[in-house]
Design an enzyme around this catalytic site. Structure first.
Site, PDB file in Angstrom:
ATOM      1  N   GLU A  76       0.817  -1.236  -0.053  1.00 52.53           N
ATOM      2  CA  GLU A  76      -0.144   0.056   0.017  1.00 52.53           C
ATOM      3  C   GLU A  76       0.969   1.137   0.193  1.00 52.53           C
ATOM      4  O   GLU A  76       0.500   2.236  -0.715  1.00 52.53           O
ATOM      5  CB  GLU A  76      -0.872   0.183   1.072  1.00 52.53           C
ATOM      6  N   PHE A  99      -8.915  -2.779   1.148  1.00 56.54           N
ATOM      7  CA  PHE A  99     -10.002  -2.044   2.130  1.00 56.54           C
ATOM      8  C   PHE A  99      -9.278  -1.308   2.809  1.00 56.54           C
ATOM      9  O   PHE A  99      -8.332  -1.179   2.839  1.00 56.54           O
ATOM     10  CB  PHE A  99      -9.810  -3.575   3.005  1.00 56.54           C
ATOM     11  N   ALA A 100      -9.974  -0.565   3.404  1.00 56.30           N
ATOM     12  CA  ALA A 100      -9.535   0.715   4.065  1.00 56.30           C
ATOM     13  C   ALA A 100      -8.892   0.432   5.373  1.00 56.30           C
ATOM     14  O   ALA A 100      -7.775   1.378   5.592  1.00 56.30           O
ATOM     15  CB  ALA A 100     -10.921   1.626   4.670  1.00 56.30           C
ATOM     16  N   ASP A 101      -8.832  -0.645   5.794  1.00 59.03           N
ATOM     17  CA  ASP A 101      -8.084  -0.964   7.083  1.00 59.03           C
ATOM     18  C   ASP A 101      -6.611  -1.283   6.540  1.00 59.03           C
ATOM     19  O   ASP A 101      -5.526  -1.232   7.327  1.00 59.03           O
ATOM     20  CB  ASP A 101      -8.321  -2.291   7.508  1.00 59.03           C
ATOM     21  N   HIS A 145     -10.978  -5.912   8.093  1.00 55.65           N
ATOM     22  CA  HIS A 145     -11.415  -5.410   6.868  1.00 55.65           C
ATOM     23  C   HIS A 145     -12.799  -4.489   7.164  1.00 55.65           C
ATOM     24  O   HIS A 145     -13.755  -4.586   6.064  1.00 55.65           O
ATOM     25  CB  HIS A 145     -11.949  -6.932   6.332  1.00 55.65           C
TER      26      HIS A 145
END
Length: 353
Positions: A76, A99-101, A145
């Site tokens: 990321e 996923f934003a996580d 998630h």
């Protein structure tokens, strides 16, 4: 097309209607943007051949080629860093964080590089990148998630934060984000990816079930950033929400027979503070609902703004209904969500004062 659906579109650009869910609307927005501008590039983990874990980029690599829609390593930080460089070079990258996580490894690139590039270069360089990412609960993804980290990004000067609640808005807002010269965080509420859900109660909805989709025009249209959407009109209280919670509060008010002024914020930064002020000054009461944790959540900022700007119009304290200050639970996520019981109790409390 009804007036409600078309008020954001110039009359010359209103197109034929279709019914799409949010996944399809996002895919359509990417397709339209890539077709209009060769500088738009889509990148991320599994976005190419596979079409994304939620299929938001399905078919785009086949249509536009591997140089414009390409897979990246599971990195990321690298995804965001490459996107910053692409934007500075003149492209309009749309990186997807699966996923934003998983966005946290890229925070330094977003905060220290993307958000500051225009200011640091005195306007010589910009970072016209739109970071897409599904966020929030709805698939029993638990704490790795299902997080809602939007408040982190609203704190960063130079970043814009956008969260759609309908397929119509998802397409129009995403096109606006892609064409914006500033970096944007575009969070997609996965709980309503497949359309308006019917099970807002304290029981799960099958996440892959296809529900009735919203009407989405063909072709190109934009929804301006920083303009809230009035979902319902009412005089009893103002409810501020975004993403999935817009549908939840609307359903609760409908069942309780409450005439609320529900505002879908759409964009947290820039925020439509004028619409919020006008509504609260008229109703005198305000409820804020979001899925993220309570402490330092965006609702705290909204509460402060409403209190500062509308204090002499308030007839009751501002109330918040949020997620809990706990790690996100797997099996108990429907108890974690702000649901009809907690929202209903908050409405009763506000109206009683």
């Amino acid at each position: 097309m009804s007036e409600t659906r078309t008020k954001d579109l110039p009359a010359t650009e209103q197109q034929d209607e279709r019914r799409l869910n949010m996944i399809e609307a996002i895919n359509d927005a990417l397709d339209v943007s890539m077709g209009r501008d060769d500088d738009v590039v889509v990148m991320g983990e599994d976005v190419g051949y596979f079409g994304g874990v939620f299929r938001c980029t399905a078919g785009l690599q086949e249509k536009y080629g591997k140089t414009r829609v390409f897979d990246t390593p599971i990195n990321e930080c690298g995804i965001i860093a490459v996107a910053v460089g692409m934007g500075a070079y003149g492209l309009r990258p749309v990186p997807e964080i699966q996923f934003a996580d998983y966005i946290y490894p890229g925070l330094d690139q977003l905060i220290s590089e993307a958000a500051r590039l225009r200011y640091r270069s005195a306007g010589e360089y910009v970072a016209p990148m739109t970071v897409r990412s599904p966020f929030g609960g709805g698939i029993f993804g638990g704490q790795t998630h299902s997080q809602s980290p939007e408040a982190i990004f609203t704190h960063v000067s130079g970043l814009k934060t956008v969260i759609p609640a309908t397929p119509y808005d998802a397409k129009g807002l995403l096109i606006s984000c892609i064409e914006d010269n500033d970096p944007v965080i575009f969070f997609e509420p996965k709980r309503i990816y497949n359309g308006p859900f019917s099970g807002y109660y304290d029981k799960p909805v099958q996440p892959w079930k296809k529900f009735d989709a919203s009407v989405v025009p063909e072709g190109y249209y934009k929804i301006p950033l920083g303009k809230a959407r009035q979902v319902t009109e009412g005089e009893q209280l103002t409810i501020l929400a975004y993403g999935t919670m817009v549908h939840v509060v609307e359903a609760v008010c409908r069942e309780k027979g409450v005439e609320a002024d529900i505002l879908d914020l759409r964009t947290l930064v820039p925020l439509d503070i004028e619409a919020i002020e006008a509504s609260v000054e008229r109703t005198g009461r305000c409820l804020i609902v979001h899925e993220a944790t309570r402490t330092s959540g965006f609702g705290a900022e909204l509460s402060a703004l409403v209190t500062e700007r509308c204090f002499y119009h308030l007839e009751a304290p501002v109330e918040r209904v949020t997620g809990f200050d706990t790690p996100y639970p797997h099996s108990l996520e429907w108890a974690y969500f702000p649901g009809p019981i907690r929202i209903g109790e908050a409405i009763d409390k506000i109206l009683k004062d």
